[in-house]
Design a protein around this motif. Structure first.
Motif, PDB file in Angstrom:
ATOM      1  N   HIS A   1     -31.083  44.559 -63.067  1.00  0.00           N
ATOM      2  CA  HIS A   1     -31.169  44.958 -61.665  1.00  0.00           C
ATOM      3  C   HIS A   1     -29.773  45.307 -61.147  1.00  0.00           C
ATOM      4  CE1 HIS A   1     -35.160  42.649 -60.778  1.00  0.00           C
ATOM      5  NE2 HIS A   1     -35.190  43.270 -61.951  1.00  0.00           N
ATOM      6  N   ALA A   2     -29.730  46.241 -60.232  1.00  0.00           N
ATOM      7  CA  ALA A   2     -28.459  46.696 -59.665  1.00  0.00           C
ATOM      8  C   ALA A   2     -27.658  45.535 -59.082  1.00  0.00           C
ATOM      9  CB  ALA A   2     -28.726  47.747 -58.580  1.00  0.00           C
ATOM     10  N   GLU A   3     -28.317  44.697 -58.294  1.00  0.00           N
ATOM     11  CA  GLU A   3     -27.612  43.589 -57.654  1.00  0.00           C
ATOM     12  C   GLU A   3     -27.016  42.637 -58.684  1.00  0.00           C
ATOM     13  OE1 GLU A   3     -31.175  44.726 -55.059  1.00  0.00           O
ATOM     14  OE2 GLU A   3     -30.829  44.350 -57.185  1.00  0.00           O
ATOM     15  N   LEU A   4     -27.812  42.304 -59.687  1.00  0.00           N
ATOM     16  CA  LEU A   4     -27.352  41.376 -60.711  1.00  0.00           C
ATOM     17  C   LEU A   4     -26.161  41.941 -61.475  1.00  0.00           C
ATOM     18  CD1 LEU A   4     -27.878  38.626 -61.984  1.00  0.00           C
ATOM     19  CD2 LEU A   4     -29.467  39.730 -63.558  1.00  0.00           C
ATOM     20  N   GLN A   5     -26.230  43.211 -61.825  1.00  0.00           N
ATOM     21  CA  GLN A   5     -25.111  43.833 -62.542  1.00  0.00           C
ATOM     22  C   GLN A   5     -23.845  43.893 -61.676  1.00  0.00           C
ATOM     23  OE1 GLN A   5     -26.102  47.020 -65.555  1.00  0.00           O
ATOM     24  NE2 GLN A   5     -27.778  47.275 -64.074  1.00  0.00           N
ATOM     25  N   ALA A   6     -24.002  44.229 -60.407  1.00  0.00           N
ATOM     26  CA  ALA A   6     -22.843  44.262 -59.506  1.00  0.00           C
ATOM     27  C   ALA A   6     -22.260  42.858 -59.333  1.00  0.00           C
ATOM     28  CB  ALA A   6     -23.235  44.856 -58.154  1.00  0.00           C
ATOM     29  N   LEU A   7     -23.127  41.864 -59.250  1.00  0.00           N
ATOM     30  CA  LEU A   7     -22.644  40.478 -59.097  1.00  0.00           C
ATOM     31  C   LEU A   7     -21.938  39.983 -60.349  1.00  0.00           C
ATOM     32  CD1 LEU A   7     -25.639  39.002 -57.122  1.00  0.00           C
ATOM     33  CD2 LEU A   7     -23.302  39.330 -56.262  1.00  0.00           C
ATOM     34  N   LEU A   8     -22.395  40.390 -61.517  1.00  0.00           N
ATOM     35  CA  LEU A   8     -21.705  40.009 -62.753  1.00  0.00           C
ATOM     36  C   LEU A   8     -20.299  40.621 -62.787  1.00  0.00           C
ATOM     37  CD1 LEU A   8     -24.654  40.299 -65.270  1.00  0.00           C
ATOM     38  CD2 LEU A   8     -23.458  38.198 -64.612  1.00  0.00           C
ATOM     39  N   GLU A   9     -20.180  41.861 -62.341  1.00  0.00           N
ATOM     40  CA  GLU A   9     -18.865  42.502 -62.246  1.00  0.00           C
ATOM     41  C   GLU A   9     -17.993  41.775 -61.215  1.00  0.00           C
ATOM     42  OE1 GLU A   9     -17.149  46.794 -60.701  1.00  0.00           O
ATOM     43  OE2 GLU A   9     -19.102  46.777 -61.696  1.00  0.00           O
ATOM     44  N   PHE A  10     -18.583  41.458 -60.074  1.00  0.00           N
ATOM     45  CA  PHE A  10     -17.896  40.731 -59.005  1.00  0.00           C
ATOM     46  C   PHE A  10     -17.401  39.367 -59.507  1.00  0.00           C
ATOM     47  CE2 PHE A  10     -18.649  37.575 -55.526  1.00  0.00           C
ATOM     48  CZ  PHE A  10     -17.662  37.978 -54.642  1.00  0.00           C
ATOM     49  N   ASP A  11     -18.230  38.674 -60.270  1.00  0.00           N
ATOM     50  CA  ASP A  11     -17.886  37.341 -60.758  1.00  0.00           C
ATOM     51  C   ASP A  11     -16.667  37.366 -61.679  1.00  0.00           C
ATOM     52  OD1 ASP A  11     -18.529  34.522 -60.806  1.00  0.00           O
ATOM     53  OD2 ASP A  11     -19.174  34.836 -62.889  1.00  0.00           O
ATOM     54  N   GLN A  12     -16.485  38.455 -62.384  1.00  0.00           N
ATOM     55  CA  GLN A  12     -15.344  38.560 -63.302  1.00  0.00           C
ATOM     56  C   GLN A  12     -14.010  38.708 -62.579  1.00  0.00           C
ATOM     57  OE1 GLN A  12     -16.094  41.538 -66.294  1.00  0.00           O
ATOM     58  NE2 GLN A  12     -18.046  40.604 -66.848  1.00  0.00           N
ATOM     59  N   LEU A  13     -14.046  38.902 -61.277  1.00  0.00           N
ATOM     60  CA  LEU A  13     -12.804  39.033 -60.504  1.00  0.00           C
ATOM     61  C   LEU A  13     -12.133  37.682 -60.279  1.00  0.00           C
ATOM     62  CD1 LEU A  13     -14.008  41.643 -57.860  1.00  0.00           C
ATOM     63  CD2 LEU A  13     -12.657  42.066 -59.941  1.00  0.00           C
ATOM     64  N   ASN A  14     -12.854  36.603 -60.551  1.00  0.00           N
ATOM     65  CA  ASN A  14     -12.309  35.240 -60.403  1.00  0.00           C
ATOM     66  C   ASN A  14     -11.724  34.994 -59.012  1.00  0.00           C
ATOM     67  OD1 ASN A  14     -12.971  34.431 -63.069  1.00  0.00           O
ATOM     68  ND2 ASN A  14     -11.199  35.586 -63.812  1.00  0.00           N
TER      69      ASN A  14
END
Length: 171
Positions: free
Chosen positions: A54-67
């Motif tokens: 899902h778009a939201e989940l993929q964007a959140l995974l990218e966001f999470d990598q920003l620490n």
């Protein structure tokens, strides 16, 4: 600083339009921190042949990598062209996203009503801040993308889902 909700939803709409051109459902999400897009994605179920992309989940995974710090996470906002499902709402909550904005309601599987209820009722839940939810930002633009998906396709599970979504619960 006031967040320009239309500007960021328009960015999600543009990303969803690009997904539509690739044969995907027009669902996209952007995550914003301090008036800047820091993560974005569109659904990729067709390209990946998977369902949990899902778009939201993929964007959140990218966001999470920003620490980011907890404070930065709580200042962040997710903009989605479609009301997040239960899984994506849970991922927003676990990511400590402060605000969720979406364009089109998903009477089929959206979790917006639950999110709004939790925001109202759970003011003192230990260690947790529930995202604030707002709906209907550029709703018609998002609905038009789903209508385009339906007109460009003629069958299949995703077509039936998209058609039911734009037809509404009374159809």
């Amino acid at each position: 600083m006031t967040l320009d909700k239309n500007r960021f939803m328009a960015a999600a709409i543009d990303l969803a339009a690009a997904a539509l051109k690739r044969g995907e459902l027009p669902i996209a999400a952007v995550v914003v921190l301090d008036d800047e897009v820091v993560a974005q994605a569109h659904t990729s179920e067709v390209a990946d042949g998977r369902f949990l992309v899902h778009a939201e989940l993929q964007a959140l995974l990218e966001f999470d990598q920003l620490n980011l710090s907890i404070d930065q996470r709580r200042r962040s906002a997710l903009f989605s062209t479609l009301e997040p499902c239960m899984m994506c709402f849970g991922a927003c909550q676990s990511s400590l996203i402060g605000n969720i904005y979406y364009a089109l309601e998903s009477w089929l599987d959206g979790a917006g009503e639950l999110a709004e209820r939790l925001q109202r009722e759970r003011h003192d839940y230990p260690g947790q801040t529930w995202p604030v939810v707002a709906r209907g930002i550029l709703r018609e633009e998002s609905r038009a993308l789903f209508a385009a998906y339906v007109s460009e396709h003629s069958s299949g599970t995703m077509w039936r889902w998209a058609k039911a979504l734009i037809d509404g619960p009374s159809a």
